[in-house]
Enzyme design. Structure first.
Site, PDB file in Angstrom:
ATOM      1  CE1 TYR A  37       0.834  -0.261   4.507  1.00 15.85           C
ATOM      2  CE2 TYR A  37       0.001   1.950   4.258  1.00 15.85           C
ATOM      3  CZ  TYR A  37       0.830   1.049   4.978  1.00 15.85           C
ATOM      4  OH  TYR A  37       1.328   1.234   6.327  1.00 15.85           O
ATOM      5  NE  ARG A  56       6.779   4.268   0.817  1.00 10.61           N
ATOM      6  CZ  ARG A  56       6.354   5.020   1.880  1.00 10.61           C
ATOM      7  NH1 ARG A  56       7.405   5.057   3.010  1.00 10.61           N
ATOM      8  NH2 ARG A  56       5.420   5.412   1.841  1.00 10.61           N
ATOM      9  NE  ARG A 104      -6.067 -19.382   3.246  1.00  7.42           N
ATOM     10  CZ  ARG A 104      -5.118 -20.304   3.565  1.00  7.42           C
ATOM     11  NH1 ARG A 104      -5.053 -21.618   3.152  1.00  7.42           N
ATOM     12  NH2 ARG A 104      -4.083 -19.911   4.577  1.00  7.42           N
ATOM     13  CE  LYS A 151       3.127   2.976   3.089  1.00  4.28           C
ATOM     14  NZ  LYS A 151       3.013   3.279   4.437  1.00  4.28           N
ATOM     15  CD  GLU A 183       9.615   1.767  11.028  1.00  7.71           C
ATOM     16  OE1 GLU A 183       9.757   2.815   9.863  1.00  7.71           O
ATOM     17  OE2 GLU A 183       9.561   0.477  10.365  1.00  7.71           O
TER      18      GLU A 183
HETATM   19  C1  LIG Z   1       6.105   1.782   9.775  1.00  2.00           C
HETATM   20  C2  LIG Z   1       6.235   3.125   9.326  1.00  2.00           C
HETATM   21  N1  LIG Z   1       7.453   3.971   9.234  1.00  2.00           N
HETATM   22  C3  LIG Z   1       7.489   5.129   8.788  1.00  2.00           C
HETATM   23  C4  LIG Z   1       6.273   5.575   8.028  1.00  2.00           C
HETATM   24  C5  LIG Z   1       6.354   6.828   7.454  1.00  2.00           C
HETATM   25  O1  LIG Z   1       6.428   6.864   5.935  1.00  2.00           O
HETATM   26  P1  LIG Z   1       5.883   8.041   4.963  1.00  2.00           P
HETATM   27  O2  LIG Z   1       6.612   9.247   5.396  1.00  2.00           O
HETATM   28  O3  LIG Z   1       6.354   7.491   3.406  1.00  2.00           O
HETATM   29  O4  LIG Z   1       4.458   8.222   5.141  1.00  2.00           O
HETATM   30  C6  LIG Z   1       4.917   4.644   7.975  1.00  2.00           C
HETATM   31  C7  LIG Z   1       3.964   5.571   7.247  1.00  2.00           C
HETATM   32  O5  LIG Z   1       2.580   4.692   7.384  1.00  2.00           O
HETATM   33  C8  LIG Z   1       4.920   3.656   8.434  1.00  2.00           C
HETATM   34  O6  LIG Z   1       3.840   2.658   8.622  1.00  2.00           O
END
Ligand SMILES: Cc1ncc(COP(=O)(O)O)c(C=O)c1O
Length: 288
Positions: A37, A56, A104, A151, A183
């Site tokens: 996503y 990304r 599935r 992501k 993070e």
């Molecule tokens: C785990 C994680 N880290 C960092 C970010 C920040 O990324 P961005 O600045 O691209 O939204 C997100 C955004 O959803 C995230 O889910």
């Protein structure tokens, strides 16, 4: 009360009212979390950091061996049309790609038609109370997988971390692994030392490479600010003068409380204020 107008969403080639958009129960995004996503901010009806999000997206889809059904230019055109059709001035465009639908089976067919879904969400991004008051973060064990650079839509650990942080009276969770902050649950984490160094973890498998992070660090570098891209410890975080987070749906906001104790003097600091001004000005100037 007048009925709420249905949003126009995009699903697999069609622009539809949200209540007419339907997905297969066999979609691998639903059954396996087999999808990717992106969330792109919209300000003044324009997309923020769009090229970074598209880059990304391509990378994440490539890392899971998928293929986008459209070019990123075509996707951006869809995003712009959704923003226009829904008269969105401030909020986000959410995009989800999945490998597609079939009966599935862990093993997937190579000729699956991917699913592509996009929708808009109204959200106040710029004038939020957190910019003045700061956010409270709770430190929690990082329970996610080993490829956080992708992501992935598999967000259960983040959902649970945010739930527990909220239940304890906090706004966001900061994830800790081996004594180091990775993070935020859905944001990039930064601290600022008493001698003005900005510290944030370098990109790698342990974190998602934030698009907002990329933009903020480039602006900070242009200003000659000192940046250390490296892991930092819980002790360093607790001793920091300032802390902040970035994400597409928060831009950059200060953190004034960590695990119940004030960060620095408990108020948004000068480095945060400087970065916020730089980022907002750049975001508007480069919006499309
Ligand atoms: C785990 C994680 N880290 C960092 C970010 C920040 O990324 P961005 O600045 O691209 O939204 C997100 C955004 O959803 C995230 O889910």
């Amino acid at each position: 009360m007048p009925a709420k107008t249905a949003r126009i969403v995009y699903l697999n080639g069609a622009f539809l009212p949200e209540n007419e958009a339907h997905l297969s129960i066999f979609d691998r995004g639903f059954l396996f979390g087999d999808g990717i996503y992106e969330v792109t901010a919209v300000l003044d009806g324009k997309l923020i950091d769009s090229a970074l999000h598209m880059a990304r997206l391509e990378r994440s889809v490539g890392e899971i061996g998928g293929r986008l059904p459209l070019t990123t230019d075509e996707i951006v055109a869809i995003e712009k049309r959704l923003v226009a059709d829904n008269k969105l001035t401030e909020g986000v465009v959410y995009l989800q790609y999945t490998r597609g639908a079939e009966d599935r089976n862990f093993f997937y067919s190579d000729d699956l038609q991917p699913t592509l879904l996009l929708f808009t969400q109204v959200k106040t991004l710029e004038h939020v109370a957190a910019v003045d008051t700061g956010l409270k973060v709770k430190l929690m064990p990082d329970q996610r997988w080993a490829r956080r650079d992708i992501k992935s839509v598999g967000l259960l650990p983040q959902v649970l971390a945010k739930r527990d942080a909220k239940a304890a009276g906090f706004d966001e969770a900061w994830m800790v692994e081996d004594g180091l902050i990775t993070e935020g649950a859905s944001s990039t984490a930064y601290i600022v030392t008493h001698d003005d160094r900005i510290i944030t973890r370098g990109n790698g498998n342990a974190t998602l490479p934030g698009c907002t992070r990329l933009a903020v660090l480039e602006l900070a570098r242009e200003q000659g600010l000192t940046i250390e891209e490296r892991p930092f410890t819980v002790e360093e975080a607790k001793a920091a003068r300032e802390a902040c987070l970035t994400s597409a749906s928060n831009f950059i906001v200060p953190i004034t409380n960590m695990d119940g104790a004030p960060v620095g003097d408990g108020k948004p600091g000068p480095m945060f204020n400087r970065l916020r001004v730089l980022y907002m000005e750049n975001a508007r100037r480069t919006a499309i």
